[in-house]
Design an enzyme around this catalytic site. Structure first.
Site, PDB file in Angstrom:
ATOM      1  CD  GLU A  46      -3.017  -1.249   0.110  1.00 28.27           C
ATOM      2  OE1 GLU A  46      -2.975  -0.476  -0.554  1.00 28.27           O
ATOM      3  OE2 GLU A  46      -3.469  -2.228   0.362  1.00 28.27           O
ATOM      4  CG  HIS A  70      -4.456   0.013   5.846  1.00 23.56           C
ATOM      5  ND1 HIS A  70      -5.878   0.095   5.682  1.00 23.56           N
ATOM      6  CD2 HIS A  70      -4.227  -1.312   5.499  1.00 23.56           C
ATOM      7  CE1 HIS A  70      -6.310  -1.098   5.367  1.00 23.56           C
ATOM      8  NE2 HIS A  70      -5.300  -1.892   5.056  1.00 23.56           N
ATOM      9  CG  HIS A  89      -7.563  -4.919   8.228  1.00 24.37           C
ATOM     10  ND1 HIS A  89      -6.842  -6.101   8.022  1.00 24.37           N
ATOM     11  CD2 HIS A  89      -6.897  -4.143   7.304  1.00 24.37           C
ATOM     12  CE1 HIS A  89      -6.114  -6.034   6.791  1.00 24.37           C
ATOM     13  NE2 HIS A  89      -6.309  -4.705   6.332  1.00 24.37           N
ATOM     14  CD  GLU A  94     -13.055  12.917  23.898  1.00 31.58           C
ATOM     15  OE1 GLU A  94     -13.747  13.208  24.804  1.00 31.58           O
ATOM     16  OE2 GLU A  94     -12.006  13.296  23.557  1.00 31.58           O
ATOM     17  CG  HIS A 108      -9.671  -3.764   3.000  1.00 32.96           C
ATOM     18  ND1 HIS A 108      -8.868  -3.857   1.973  1.00 32.96           N
ATOM     19  CD2 HIS A 108      -8.429  -3.654   4.179  1.00 32.96           C
ATOM     20  CE1 HIS A 108      -7.528  -3.954   2.335  1.00 32.96           C
ATOM     21  NE2 HIS A 108      -7.318  -3.863   3.513  1.00 32.96           N
TER      22      HIS A 108
HETATM   23  O1  2HA Z   1      -0.585  -4.940   4.202  1.00 28.84           O
HETATM   24  O2  2HA Z   1      -3.781  -4.599   5.145  1.00 28.84           O
HETATM   25  O3  2HA Z   1      -4.165  -3.683   2.472  1.00 28.84           O
HETATM   26  C1  2HA Z   1      -1.595  -5.463   4.256  1.00 28.84           C
HETATM   27  C2  2HA Z   1      -3.129  -4.823   4.015  1.00 28.84           C
HETATM   28  C3  2HA Z   1      -3.622  -4.559   2.641  1.00 28.84           C
HETATM   29 ZN    ZN Z   2      -5.686  -3.955   4.671  1.00 29.50          ZN
END
Ligand code: 2HA
Ligand code: ZN
Length: 272
Positions: free
Chosen positions: A116, A139, A141, A169, A210
């Site tokens: 990414e 990033h 999840h 908050e 995602h």
């Molecule tokens: O790096 O989360 O979106 C692995 C991920 C790709």
């Molecule tokens: Zn990811």
């Protein structure tokens, strides 16, 4: 002279990636972090002065050439970075042609930056234009937030309103609301362009089914943003589990009063 592995930057990324893993937001090789390091902050390290490798990137980062980023490696597990920082992290400098990076430290068993990375670079670029202090793209999840992208309409206004109203908050931490792109294939230039376009208006962007892309001037700011968003999503999940009947809510007027006292400017078109 200090070794880069002992720098506060490596320490911060080790700690935060483990914390993200520990929350359950970065299973297996999920997630990636990039942290812009200023050249002057690198002056006192003895082991980052020669290029160890040149690594092509699938992106034209000419506007960022000469900038340094500490970046998680592709395919590696956040669980392990704390024990193997020199293997699973790399300090890279965007090369003059913008199409490759010079590896200055790390990735010592042959790794490369996260898949990414083009999206991160586009995100940094978009944010830096309006906020010169921008340094971190994160990033991950987050579980409850991802679950909500299955059950809720992917409307930035509706989503932001739910999250604002799940705890006092939220509005203070993300008064701009949250951006959402459609479901897209990760690791592509297309998702990078869609995400960075949203980052012009929002501090974080939801990738449906995602995860999330958050930004900040510091690791704490990017992490705190994601943590607050996910906490709101968790409260929403629990409210639904308790039957979903709202007896009393945070009203739009409450949100306006809150914004006034805390000196934040909420996205007015998201309020009634
Ligand atoms: O790096 O989360 O979106 C692995 C991920 C790709
Ligand atoms: Zn990811």
């Amino acid at each position: 002279m200090t070794k880069f592995i002992d720098s506060p930057f490596v320490e911060e990324v080790k700690k935060i990636t483990f914390r993200l893993y520990d929350h359950g937001w970065d299973e297996r090789n999920g997630g990636n972090v990039s942290y812009r390091i200023l050249e002057e902050e690198l002056a006192n390290f003895s082991d980052i002065n020669e290029v160890k490798r040149n690594i092509p990137i699938d992106f034209d980062g000419k506007d960022l050439s000469g900038m340094y980023f500490l970046v998680t490696a592709t395919g590696r597990y956040f669980k392990n970075i704390i024990d193997f920082p020199e293997r699973d992290l790399g300090l890279v400098r965007i090369a003059d042609d913008g199409k490759s990076v010079d590896l200055m430290w790390g990735y010592n068993d042959g790794a490369s930056p996260t898949s990414e990375f083009p999206t991160h670079l586009m995100g940094h670029q978009a944010k830096l234009k309006q906020k010169p202090s921008q340094r971190v793209v994160m990033h991950c999840h987050p579980t409850n937030l991802i679950a909500m992208t299955f059950t809720q309409k992917l409307s930035e206004r509706e989503f932001s309103r739910i999250l604002w109203k799940m705890q006092t908050e939220s509005l203070v931490v993300f008064p701009e609301g949250i951006g959402i792109i459609p479901w897209m294939v990760p690791g592509t230039i297309d998702i990078g362009e869609a995400t960075s376009a949203k980052l012009k208006d929002f501090p974080a962007v939801i990738w449906p089914q995602h995860g999330i892309f958050g930004t900040g001037s510091t690791i704490d700011e990017a992490y705190g943003l994601i943590e607050t968003i996910e906490k709101a999503a968790q409260i929403w999940t629990i409210v639904q589990a308790q039957g979903g009947v709202i007896q009393q809510e945070i009203t739009d007027q409450d949100l306006k009063d809150l914004a006034k006292v805390f000196g934040v400017s909420p996205r007015l078109e998201f309020l009634e």
